[in-house]
Every structure is written in structure tokens, then in C-alpha cells.
Design a protein around this motif. Structure first.
Motif, PDB file in Angstrom:
ATOM      1  N   PHE A 136       0.820  -1.210   0.000  1.00 23.95           N
ATOM      2  CA  PHE A 136       0.000   0.000   0.000  1.00 23.95           C
ATOM      3  C   PHE A 136       0.859   1.268   0.000  1.00 23.95           C
ATOM      4  O   PHE A 136       0.394   2.336  -0.409  1.00 23.95           O
ATOM      5  N   ASP A 137       2.090   1.164   0.476  1.00 21.70           N
ATOM      6  CA  ASP A 137       2.967   2.337   0.534  1.00 21.70           C
ATOM      7  C   ASP A 137       3.747   2.557  -0.754  1.00 21.70           C
ATOM      8  O   ASP A 137       4.504   3.527  -0.868  1.00 21.70           O
ATOM      9  N   PRO A 165       3.828  -5.143 -10.445  1.00 21.49           N
ATOM     10  CA  PRO A 165       3.629  -5.890  -9.194  1.00 21.49           C
ATOM     11  C   PRO A 165       4.749  -5.582  -8.203  1.00 21.49           C
ATOM     12  O   PRO A 165       5.850  -5.175  -8.596  1.00 21.49           O
ATOM     13  N   TYR A 166       4.453  -5.785  -6.937  1.00 16.39           N
ATOM     14  CA  TYR A 166       5.455  -5.586  -5.890  1.00 16.39           C
ATOM     15  C   TYR A 166       5.885  -6.954  -5.379  1.00 16.39           C
ATOM     16  O   TYR A 166       5.057  -7.825  -5.109  1.00 16.39           O
ATOM     17  N   SER A 189      -5.329  -5.219  -1.127  1.00 17.40           N
ATOM     18  CA  SER A 189      -4.156  -5.843  -1.737  1.00 17.40           C
ATOM     19  C   SER A 189      -4.430  -7.327  -1.897  1.00 17.40           C
ATOM     20  O   SER A 189      -5.110  -7.933  -1.064  1.00 17.40           O
ATOM     21  N   VAL A 190      -3.958  -7.887  -3.000  1.00 16.48           N
ATOM     22  CA  VAL A 190      -4.068  -9.326  -3.255  1.00 16.48           C
ATOM     23  C   VAL A 190      -2.658  -9.849  -3.435  1.00 16.48           C
ATOM     24  O   VAL A 190      -1.889  -9.309  -4.238  1.00 16.48           O
ATOM     25  N   SER A 191      -2.289 -10.861  -2.672  1.00 18.49           N
ATOM     26  CA  SER A 191      -0.923 -11.378  -2.749  1.00 18.49           C
ATOM     27  C   SER A 191      -0.912 -12.896  -2.793  1.00 18.49           C
ATOM     28  O   SER A 191      -1.788 -13.557  -2.234  1.00 18.49           O
ATOM     29  N   ALA A 236       2.494  -9.059  -4.945  1.00 18.93           N
ATOM     30  CA  ALA A 236       1.246  -8.428  -4.518  1.00 18.93           C
ATOM     31  C   ALA A 236       0.866  -7.274  -5.433  1.00 18.93           C
ATOM     32  O   ALA A 236       1.714  -6.655  -6.075  1.00 18.93           O
ATOM     33  N   ARG A 237      -0.434  -7.009  -5.447  1.00 15.80           N
ATOM     34  CA  ARG A 237      -0.978  -5.872  -6.186  1.00 15.80           C
ATOM     35  C   ARG A 237      -2.083  -5.227  -5.358  1.00 15.80           C
ATOM     36  O   ARG A 237      -2.703  -5.878  -4.515  1.00 15.80           O
TER      37      ARG A 237
END
Length: 489
Positions: free
Chosen positions: A370-371, A378-379, A405-407, A394-395
Motif C-alpha cells: 500500500f505504501d 507488481p510488488y 491488496s491481493v498477494s 502483490a498488487r
């Protein structure tokens, strides 16, 4: 689905057969103006023995059944039919089953003999009262605690099967074969063809009841959906979710646990239709061989949401790739709304073992994302925990309830199969230890604990029961009025 102990269907098959056979014998006997003594004499048995058979208290042997059938002038098949011959017999059988159930026993009502002189309307009234008592008991049981217990049991089932349900995959395969789907993204036209194959026409209405996503008119084969599809909505998903319940033969749920199970089955089957196992599994195996597994690639290949692709990956990863995984959906407030794992990741739980509703660790990928300013890519992050190191992708996605967020994540040893394994992002999470993030740093706590008083935003369901009814949260009056207004004349 299993029946509740107090329901009629909780009786054994033998009990059901004995009751039905007994009523058929009595009805055929009285139709032929035979007394109990006449039939007993014809089969060389005591009248008391036949009386116990007719009331379902004793199951007759095959030789005796054959003798009774000959005496009544019918074939033995006429006695073994699964359904009683008339409405009165059906009502009597239903009431006798109810009297053997938990509800009557709990009220201290002893089973009684249903005589011929008892009006059928009186028997129906007793059955209606029994049904209403059961409904009220279920309604009182539908508390947040009951919901969490049901969710925990369902999660354990999913974990035991690695979130893979072969019967649902088979159903999806049969439906797709029936409409000759060639593979690849499932189009809106194919979704309409599936509806037609199941006997439904699609109708879009601006006044769909607000508590529903769709409404099926089973009498007229019409499926109603909202004509106001959200900008980020997927029209295919709404159609397939509605049709999935029909494909699976879902009946009105008898408990919150059954309602929850039906919802999971519906979502699973929808995902299996949008992303068929026969096509996705080989693609995933190829990606694993190339060490290039990517949820984003899966999403783009089948034109689905990231969440749908992530869910579908958890269905197939262990079964076809031998990779254990975990999945998290976290609200921007930090609350976990969905979770699944079979890789022993240590999610926070309450005393019942429920994950949903718990606060996700601030240092876990699902919160850190989120930050991030970059919402296009994607992170990825490695997270060291007391239970080993995990890698997650995650996105952040928008929904009507805000950002989520979905991871998807795996243990360190399985990271080598995924795109994003070379990330330098790293975190340390010990959320099983209070000091990790659930307790403020010592200097902040010392400075502010005695000088602050937050006004808590209490969840509305904290003290209340869950929405009641067979389909929790649905206003059935709105649904019935809607169907009445839109039914073909």
C-alpha cells in the motif's frame, strides 16, 4: 453437504425406506378394502407384526415383501418406490421423520401415533411449526462467532485438498465441451451460450434488488442481471456465478456453513470456467520449466482480474506444479478479508483459528504494498519469519469497499520458479510476537498512552448477529416483488 442433526434428512436411508414402504403397503391395502387382519392372514403373519411394518418401526425382509406384494396383487417394485403414493402419506412420513429428530426431543415432545382421523391440515401445521422452530434456531446461531467457526472448517477442508476440487473441475470441463469452447479467454458470447445451454435467457434490469448480484427466475428460465455494470466490473463473472449454482444443483442452504460452502463452490466453478484447467495447467507447467511463473501473465492471458488469476493459481499450483502456496486479500485498513495457505505460513488467528478479520502484520508484503507509489507493476518481497522465509507478489486493486491488496506467496525454496525472484525488497515479520507490530514502539507508547483516547469505529456486526434468512443479507421481499414485476405475462 451434510444435514444438520435435527433435520429430517439426518435419518438413515433404512429409516426412510421403512417409513415409505410401510405407508405404501397400508395405502394399497386400504385401497383394496383389506383389513390388517386380512393381509396378515394372507401372508401368514401376526397383525401386530404387519402393523409395525406399516408404521415404519420394522423393516420387512425381502421374502415377506414378496408375499405382501402377491397378496396385494402388485409387483414388488410397487412397494419399493422411493415416493409415497399420495399427499397424505407424504405428510405423515415427513412428520414421523421430524418427530424422530432433535427439535422434537429438545422440546420434550414424545412421538405419537398419527391416526386416520387426524386432519391433514393439522399435520401440515405441525410440520410448518417444526420448520419455523428450526429456522429460528439457525437464525440465532448465525452469530459472528458461528460464521468464523464455519469459515475455519471450510478453510481446513480446502487445505486438506490443496484447494483443488476435482468434481468442480470436471463440471467445468463438461460445460465448456458442451458449448465447444476452444480454449483461451472465455468471451461474453460464450457465457451467453452457456446460459442458453442451461435453459436460461439473459435479461438486464436497472432495478435489480440492491442486496443481490443476480436473480434467477427458475419457473421461466430467465436470469436477471444489473444493467448498471460497474466500470471495473466483469459481466462474464456475474453471469457465470449465477449459473454455477444451477450447474451444481444448489438447494436453499440450511445453515450458514452450507451457505458459505455454496459460495466457495460457485466462485471456484466460475474461475474454472473462465480459466479452464485443460489449458491453464499446461501453460503453468511450461512457465515453471522456464522459471517464469507470473500471476500477471495468467491474468492477461485470460482477461480476468488479478484476484481471479491469483485464486485460480492456488487451485492448480499444488495439484499440477507440486508447489505449496498462500493467498491473502487485505483491506487498506490492514484487516485480512480472505486467506488460504498450505505452505505452513504463520498467519495471525483468533482463538477459534479464524484468519479473516485479523490484522495483517505491517511488515508483510500485503501491507507494505500500500505504501508503494508504483501501482502499474507488481510488488515483490522476501519476508523473514519465525517459520522461515517467504516470497510474495502483490498488487493493490480498488473495490466498492475501498482498496485491497491481493498477494500470492511461496516458501523460499520455491521462489526459483517465479518472475520477481531477484527482488531486493526484504522484510522481517514476527507477528506471532506482540512486539512485532501490534504494539507501538516503547518510546511512543510511553509518550502517548496516558494522553490519547481514540474514538473507535466499531464494525456494525461486532455486537449484532449476521444478516438472517436462507441467503444472509438478501431481502427476499424485494426479490419476489422484482420477479413478479418482470415475469413474462
Amino acid at each position: 453437504m451434510t444435514a444438520s442433526p435435527g433435520s429430517a434428512s439426518a435419518l438413515t436411508e433404512d429409516d426412510t425406506d421403512a417409513l415409505t414402504i410401510g405407508r405404501r403397503i397400508r395405502q394399497l391395502r386400504t385401497a383394496r378394502a383389506m383389513t390388517l387382519e386380512d393381509l396378515a392372514s394372507a401372508v401368514d403373519r401376526a397383525p401386530s407384526q404387519l402393523s409395525m411394518i406399516e408404521t415404519g418401526k420394522r423393516e420387512p425382509k425381502l421374502t415377506l415383501l414378496q408375499a405382501i406384494a402377491r397378496a396385494l396383487g402388485v409387483g414388488i417394485d410397487a412397494l419399493l418406490e422411493g415416493e409415497p403414493l399420495d399427499e397424505r402419506s407424504a405428510v405423515e412420513i415427513a412428520l414421523e421423520r421430524a418427530m424422530k429428530g432433535q427439535t422434537f426431543r429438545a422440546l420434550g415432545i414424545e412421538p405419537f401415533r398419527i391416526g386416520k382421523t387426524v386432519p391433514t391440515d393439522a399435520l401440515k401445521a405441525l410440520l410448518a411449526l417444526h420448520s419455523e422452530i428450526d429456522r429460528l434456531k439457525d437464525e440465532r446461531a448465525a452469530t459472528p462467532e458461528e460464521a468464523r467457526r464455519a469459515n475455519v472448517e471450510l478453510r481446513h477442508l480446502m487445505r486438506s485438498q490443496n484447494n483443488y476440487f476435482a468434481d468442480l473441475e470436471a463440471t467445468a470441463g463438461e460445460i465448456l465441451a458442451a458449448v465447444r469452447h476452444p480454449g483461451g479467454p472465455l468471451t461474453q458470447r460464450t457465457a451467453s451460450e452457456i446460459a442458453a445451454y442451461l435453459g436460461f435467457t439473459l435479461h438486464y434490469a436497472p432495478d435489480l434488488p440492491q442486496t443481490t448480484r443476480s436473480v434467477a427466475d427458475l419457473a421461466n428460465g430467465r436470469l436477471y442481471l444489473s444493467s448498471r455494470v460497474p466500470a471495473k466490473g466483469d459481466a462474464r463473472t456475474a453471469v457465470l456465478q449465477a449459473l454455477s449454482s444451477r450447474m451444481l444443483g444448489h438447494a436453499e442452504p440450511r445453515s450458514y456453513a452450507e451457505f458459505l460452502r455454496q459460495r466457495v463452490e460457485t466462485n471456484y466453478l466460475t474461475g474454472a470456467l473462465l480459466m479452464p484447467e485443460a489449458h491453464v495447467a499446461p501453460a503453468l507447467k511450461d512457465a515453471k520449466q522456464r522459471r517464469a511463473i507470473s500471476i500477471e501473465d495468467l491474468r492477461d492471458a485470460y482477461s480476468v482480474s488479478y484476484e481471479t488469476a491469483a485464486h485460480r493459481f492456488t487451485n492448480l499450483a499444488t495439484e499440477h506444479l507440486d508447489i505449496s502456496v498462500h493467498f491473502l486479500k487485505v483491506h487498506e485498513s490492514g484487516t485480512i478479508t480472505k486467506a488460504y495457505e498450505n505452505d505452513d505460513v504463520n498467519f495471525p488467528t483468533d482463538r477459534l483459528g479464524a484468519i479473516e478479520g485479523q490484522m495483517c502484520c505491517r511488515r508483510w508484503t500485503s501491507r507494505v504494498v500500500f505504501d508503494e507509489d508504483d501501482r502499474f507493476n507488481p510488488y515483490y518481497q522476501y519476508t523473514d519469519t519465525g517459520n522461515g522465509t517467504y516470497w510474495c507478489t502483490a498488487r493493490v486493486e480498488a473495490s466498492s469497499e475501498g482498496l485491497h491488496s491481493v498477494s500470492v506467496g511461496v516458501r523460499f525454496d520455491d521462489t526459483r520458479w517465479f518472475v520477481g525472484r531477484d527482488t531486493t525488497n526484504r522484510g522481517v515479520s514476527n507477528h506471532s510476537v506482540e512486539a512485532c507490530c501490534r504494539r507501538a514502539p516503547a518510546d511512543l507508547e510511553e509518550r502517548w498512552r496516558e494522553h490519547s483516547w481514540p474514538n473507535v469505529k466499531t464494525p456494525r456486526t461486532l455486537l449484532a448477529t449476521l444478516p438472517t434468512g436462507a441467503f444472509p443479507g438478501v431481502d427476499t421481499t424485494d426479490v419476489y416483488e422484482f420477479l413478479e414485476a418482470h415475469a413474462p405475462r
